[in-house]
Motif scaffolding. Structure first.
Motif, PDB file in Angstrom:
ATOM      1  N   LYS A  17       0.819  -1.216   0.000  1.00 49.44           N
ATOM      2  CA  LYS A  17       0.000   0.000   0.000  1.00 49.44           C
ATOM      3  C   LYS A  17       0.851   1.264   0.000  1.00 49.44           C
ATOM      4  CE  LYS A  17      -3.573  -2.484   2.588  1.00 49.44           C
ATOM      5  NZ  LYS A  17      -4.147  -2.698   3.929  1.00 49.44           N
ATOM      6  N   GLY A  18       2.181   1.101   0.150  1.00 47.50           N
ATOM      7  CA  GLY A  18       3.068   2.244   0.006  1.00 47.50           C
ATOM      8  C   GLY A  18       3.502   2.906   1.285  1.00 47.50           C
ATOM      9  N   TYR A  19       3.358   2.239   2.435  1.00 48.29           N
ATOM     10  CA  TYR A  19       3.863   2.878   3.658  1.00 48.29           C
ATOM     11  C   TYR A  19       4.548   1.847   4.553  1.00 48.29           C
ATOM     12  CZ  TYR A  19      -0.152   1.021   6.316  1.00 48.29           C
ATOM     13  OH  TYR A  19      -1.076   0.186   6.912  1.00 48.29           O
ATOM     14  N   LEU A  20       5.427   2.362   5.403  1.00 48.50           N
ATOM     15  CA  LEU A  20       6.175   1.534   6.338  1.00 48.50           C
ATOM     16  C   LEU A  20       5.639   1.811   7.740  1.00 48.50           C
ATOM     17  CD1 LEU A  20       8.647  -0.407   6.373  1.00 48.50           C
ATOM     18  CD2 LEU A  20      10.036   1.573   6.981  1.00 48.50           C
ATOM     19  N   TYR A  72      22.329   1.170  -1.897  1.00 45.84           N
ATOM     20  CA  TYR A  72      21.531   0.453  -2.887  1.00 45.84           C
ATOM     21  C   TYR A  72      20.563   1.393  -3.615  1.00 45.84           C
ATOM     22  CZ  TYR A  72      22.712  -3.856  -0.243  1.00 45.84           C
ATOM     23  OH  TYR A  72      23.348  -4.899   0.382  1.00 45.84           O
ATOM     24  N   TYR A  73      20.696   2.705  -3.406  1.00 46.78           N
ATOM     25  CA  TYR A  73      19.656   3.653  -3.822  1.00 46.78           C
ATOM     26  C   TYR A  73      19.143   3.414  -5.237  1.00 46.78           C
ATOM     27  CZ  TYR A  73      17.342   7.985  -5.153  1.00 46.78           C
ATOM     28  OH  TYR A  73      16.414   8.887  -5.624  1.00 46.78           O
ATOM     29  N   ARG A  74      20.051   3.173  -6.167  1.00 49.19           N
ATOM     30  CA  ARG A  74      19.649   3.051  -7.575  1.00 49.19           C
ATOM     31  C   ARG A  74      18.647   1.925  -7.787  1.00 49.19           C
ATOM     32  NH1 ARG A  74      21.652   0.417 -12.047  1.00 49.19           N
ATOM     33  NH2 ARG A  74      23.292  -0.564 -10.832  1.00 49.19           N
ATOM     34  N   MET A  75      18.694   0.885  -6.951  1.00 47.76           N
ATOM     35  CA  MET A  75      17.842  -0.283  -7.141  1.00 47.76           C
ATOM     36  C   MET A  75      16.614  -0.295  -6.219  1.00 47.76           C
ATOM     37  SD  MET A  75      19.298  -2.029  -9.524  1.00 47.76           S
ATOM     38  CE  MET A  75      18.526  -3.626  -9.374  1.00 47.76           C
ATOM     39  N   LEU A  76      16.610   0.564  -5.196  1.00 44.37           N
ATOM     40  CA  LEU A  76      15.553   0.470  -4.186  1.00 44.37           C
ATOM     41  C   LEU A  76      14.220   0.983  -4.701  1.00 44.37           C
ATOM     42  CD1 LEU A  76      17.310   1.483  -0.847  1.00 44.37           C
ATOM     43  CD2 LEU A  76      16.779  -0.797  -1.728  1.00 44.37           C
ATOM     44  N   PHE A 120      15.096   2.204   3.895  1.00 42.74           N
ATOM     45  CA  PHE A 120      13.955   1.302   3.753  1.00 42.74           C
ATOM     46  C   PHE A 120      12.707   2.111   3.394  1.00 42.74           C
ATOM     47  CE2 PHE A 120      13.039  -3.122   5.108  1.00 42.74           C
ATOM     48  CZ  PHE A 120      11.683  -3.158   4.793  1.00 42.74           C
ATOM     49  N   ARG A 121      12.485   3.173   4.145  1.00 38.77           N
ATOM     50  CA  ARG A 121      11.294   4.006   3.928  1.00 38.77           C
ATOM     51  C   ARG A 121      11.344   4.688   2.554  1.00 38.77           C
ATOM     52  NH1 ARG A 121       8.140   5.134   7.998  1.00 38.77           N
ATOM     53  NH2 ARG A 121       9.817   4.688   9.478  1.00 38.77           N
ATOM     54  N   MET A 122      12.528   5.157   2.184  1.00 42.00           N
ATOM     55  CA  MET A 122      12.690   5.820   0.888  1.00 42.00           C
ATOM     56  C   MET A 122      12.380   4.853  -0.249  1.00 42.00           C
ATOM     57  SD  MET A 122      16.270   6.974  -0.805  1.00 42.00           S
ATOM     58  CE  MET A 122      16.693   5.225  -0.864  1.00 42.00           C
TER      59      MET A 122
END
Length: 803
Positions: A533-536, A707-711, A736-738
């Motif tokens: 749903k798009g939230y942590l 890992y930003y490019r893949m997250l 994780f949240r980003m």
């Protein structure tokens, strides 16, 4: 030329060994890798033995010939001194008498001494190289019939042509292995093709990209806006976009811009858009790309989409399944099944089963714990009851009839889980279709499959090529059920088949959203649905019975993974129970580094007594967990399969005289030679993409800003849903949240959805689960066995404690 002149000439090309072969120890027909022993005649290396072992990539070696090998001696730790060849050639005679004697030898059938002397007198002492470059010179030889001239040229090509090509390719900067691939593709036309259009290599030879061909083109004087250069850049860009980003097409404007950037990358040239546009038009005329409106496709992708739409339309046009059983009969049989299995299907599960049985096609989608497995089992059982057919394959073997149930999945592990949950045989899609490597598939529209109902699990992994191949192989009057989770990662290959099928709203669909494993207290499933749903959740870092979050920096990831894995091992867990997943290969928290670390935990070799083979920077040992990287249909092993090394045979221990590794894939034992080891890698840690279709008791998932490019949300969601019992997250909570907040920003460019809407005019209603307040334990696998029985006091945090 005397002996000293010969030595000086050879020395200009580096270290060499000249001699005649004694015996060929090993020769691989596929890639031409060869090990042979020669009698040494001359060398400019301080090597004193009379014989030498030569390794390299050669065609068939003739023992009656003398060869010159260029390279260097290396001391192999197991096999001793070997001369590793970079390129080679035969020792061609240098005088008229020598050339005439060579051409009249037994090698050249039908060429006598007189004819050989005529050839040398007419063409000269360098007749051999001249004939190889210009075979028409043989037309001028008196009394030499055309058929003998052709035989002479063909024999020269067999005995001298490859060596000439290998020397030239080496001068162009190609190594021996890739040179052999080029020669195998073009044979005697190799140099002619390369010199006329080096960019042809981009289309034809795997492993050669545009940059490599462009450098070669520059050496040969082909640069700037040369048509061949622009065409190659266009095709390379289309190919790269499909394989790297999953696009089926590129907008024409984007293609022109990307190609211009690629062509101007070396800063040597300025290219006009008009020049690129003109070559795009020519490529379309040649059938190498297809334009539709303002979209540009590779032909294979364009026709795959078009073919899939046609096949789906053919399936949906079947009308005999509608109302084939009265609802009262369906409900009666369903009730009997519920009583027999001791389950109670929820309303939407009943609807999914009924829709599947009463429609030519159904898409069943839902997240983890929503009951997809239960529905598949129900479909199979009710189909058998309503149609009065057996679920035992052996009953059909006796009658020599095809088994009506076809169950398949993209990976071996997913197929195995499917088989375990239904009790029926299930195979990979490639095996179902009879994939036989370079020759394609045994089953297609001319040789369709045999069966009455097809169920495909993990459909999100289907790319457009495989989906098209599967559907065009379907027989008439077959019912199709596609099962998958639309929120998982899309396929590795181009397309987004499941997403497009759902968005088209042209296929009967049931979406399951109630979580039937809720009462089991699975916080992993709760977390997965929150991510979906798009939230942590705010309590993500709080300890739960089945998951935990260890906060650490990117630099600390390897240390945390090591501690968790070490303590899991001390508590009795094996490498098979634990899977580390990471998004990237390089870096201190990358897959490569973590695999080295985890191998030393689960399969160390401190005293060097365990058998191991070194391949590049990797050591493979008996007991290692390994991952298959490519399809190997002849051995029934496919990309993504995980196996274990069960034996290692050194060259001195076997008749093949080469190192070999034996790997067991769930009981299927496959042998790999050293040349095959690029097909595998360690699997203690693997990418999230490679884990699709699999589940593991324990998943360790590092997440950091590196890992930003893949997250992205679907990547994290897919990783989390691989865990069955315990999930151990480690890294940075803000990363994780980003990642969860980033939906798939790289929506794939496809036209499957549009084409389905244009072709299939009637809209089919979709069915979604109504929210239920009841916590029903309907997932059959959980009704049979509680995975936490006996481990009520064990939590992921126990794996963190150092004894």
């Amino acid at each position: 030329m005397d002996k000293q002149d010969s030595l000086d000439l050879f020395a200009e090309q580096g270290k060499f060994v000249k001699g005649r072969p004694i015996v060929t120890i090993f020769h691989n027909e596929q890639n031409l890798y060869t090990v042979l022993r020669i009698r040494v005649d001359e060398t400019n290396d301080p090597y004193e033995d009379k014989e030498a072992v030569i390794t390299g990539y050669f065609p068939k070696i003739h023992e009656q010939e003398t060869y010159i090998f260029f390279g260097e001696f290396k001391d192999h730790p197991k096999f001793g001194m070997q001369f590793q060849t970079k390129h080679f050639r035969k020792d061609i005679p240098q005088t008229k008498q020598g050339v005439a004697a060579y051409l009249s030898s037994e090698i050249f059938k039908g060429i006598g001494k007189k004819t050989a002397e005529n050839i040398v007198e007419t063409i000269g002492e360098n007749a051999i190289s001249k004939i190889l470059n210009q075979p028409s010179l043989l037309d001028s030889i008196p009394k030499l019939p055309p058929e003998k001239a052709k035989l002479l040229y063909d024999t020269l090509m067999e005995h001298q042509g490859l060596e000439q090509v290998m020397v030239a390719l080496n001068q162009y900067g190609f190594g021996p292995q890739i040179s052999m691939r080029i020669y195998q593709a073009y044979k005697e036309q190799t140099l002619d093709i390369i010199q006329k259009n080096p960019y042809q290599l981009v289309e034809d030879i795997e492993g050669i990209g545009f940059g490599r061909a462009d450098e070669l083109g520059y050496q040969l004087g082909i640069s700037g806006n040369h048509p061949d250069r622009i065409k190659a850049a266009c095709l390379y860009t289309l190919e790269n976009e499909s394989m790297q980003t999953g696009h089926v097409f590129i907008q024409a404007k984007d293609l022109l811009e990307q190609v211009k950037n690629l062509l101007e990358e070396n800063k040597r040239d300025l290219i006009e858009f008009l020049d690129i546009s003109n070559e795009v038009i020519k490529l379309e005329e040649e059938g190498k790309l297809i334009g539709e409106e303002k979209r540009v496709y590779l032909p294979s992708l364009y026709y795959a989409e078009k073919g899939l739409v046609s096949s789906i339309n053919r399936v949906l046009e079947q009308t005999e399944y509608t109302d084939q059983f009265p609802e009262s009969e369906f409900l009666l049989v369903l009730g009997d099944l519920e009583e027999r299995l001791k389950v109670q299907y929820a309303p939407t599960q009943k609807e999914a089963i009924q829709t599947a049985l009463m429609s030519p096609m159904l898409i069943l989608t839902g997240g983890p714990g929503t009951g997809k497995t239960t529905v598949i089992k129900g479909i199979v059982e009710l189909y058998a009851e309503l149609h009065g057919c057996s679920l035992e394959p052996k009953d059909y073997q006796k009658k020599e009839e095809p088994f009506p149930f076809l169950l398949a999945a993209p990976t071996g592990r997913a197929a195995k889980r499917m088989s375990e949950s239904t009790g029926l045989p299930a195979v990979t899609i490639h095996r179902l279709l009879g994939f036989n490597g370079t020759e394609g598939f045994d089953h297609d529209e001319t040789s369709p499959l045999e069966g009455k109902i097809l169920i495909v699990d993990e459909t999100s992994m289907l790319d457009i090529w495989l989906a098209n191949q599967l559907f065009k192989a379907l027989p008439e009057n077959i019912q199709v059920i596609l099962v998958g989770d639309e929120d998982q990662l899309p396929s590795v290959g181009p397309g987004q088949v499941l997403k497009d099928l759902l968005n088209s709203e042209r296929i009967p669909t049931v979406r399951l959203s109630d979580i039937y494993r809720q009462a089991e207290g699975s916080s992993i499933i709760e977390l997965a649905h929150d991510i979906k749903k798009g939230y942590l959740p705010a309590n993500v870092s709080q300890q739960k019975p089945d998951r935990s979050f260890i906060k650490c920096s990117s630099a600390q990831i390897s240390q945390v993974v090591e501690k968790v894995a070490l303590n899991a091992k001390n508590k009795g867990y094996s490498a098979k129970d634990i899977q580390v997943l990471a998004p990237m290969y390089k870096g201190p928290a990358g897959i490569d580094r973590l695999n080295v670390l985890l191998q030393e935990i689960f399969n160390p070799n401190p005293d060097g007594t365990r058998k191991e083979i070194t391949f590049g920077d990797v050591k493979y040992r008996i007991g290692d967990k390994v991952l298959q990287l490519v399809n190997q249909p002849e051995s029934n092993v496919f990309n993504g399969d995980i196996g274990e090394i069960i034996s290692i045979f050194y060259a001195k221990e076997n008749t093949e005289k080469q190192d070999m590794i034996l790997i067991s894939f769930e009981g299927n034992e496959v042998t790999y030679t050293r040349q095959d080891l690029n097909q595998i890698t360690h699997a203690y840690c693997c990418s999230v993409h490679k884990s699709q279709g699999s589940e593991f008791p324990i998943v360790i998932l590092p997440i950091t800003r590196s890992y930003y490019r893949m997250l992205r949300r679907n990547l994290i969601y897919t990783a989390i849903t691989r865990s069955k019992q315990f999930l151990i997250l480690c890294g940075e909570e803000d990363a994780f949240r980003m990642g969860i907040e980033r939906a798939d920003e790289q929506n794939r460019q496809t036209t499957l959805c549009q084409k389905l809407k244009e072709t299939i005019s009637i809209s089919i209603p979709n069915h979604e689960t109504e929210k239920s307040t009841q916590d029903l334990l309907l997932e059959e696998e959980l009704m049979q066995v509680d995975p936490l029985v006996g481990m009520e006091k064990v939590t992921p945090y126990d794996f963190m404690l150092i004894d």
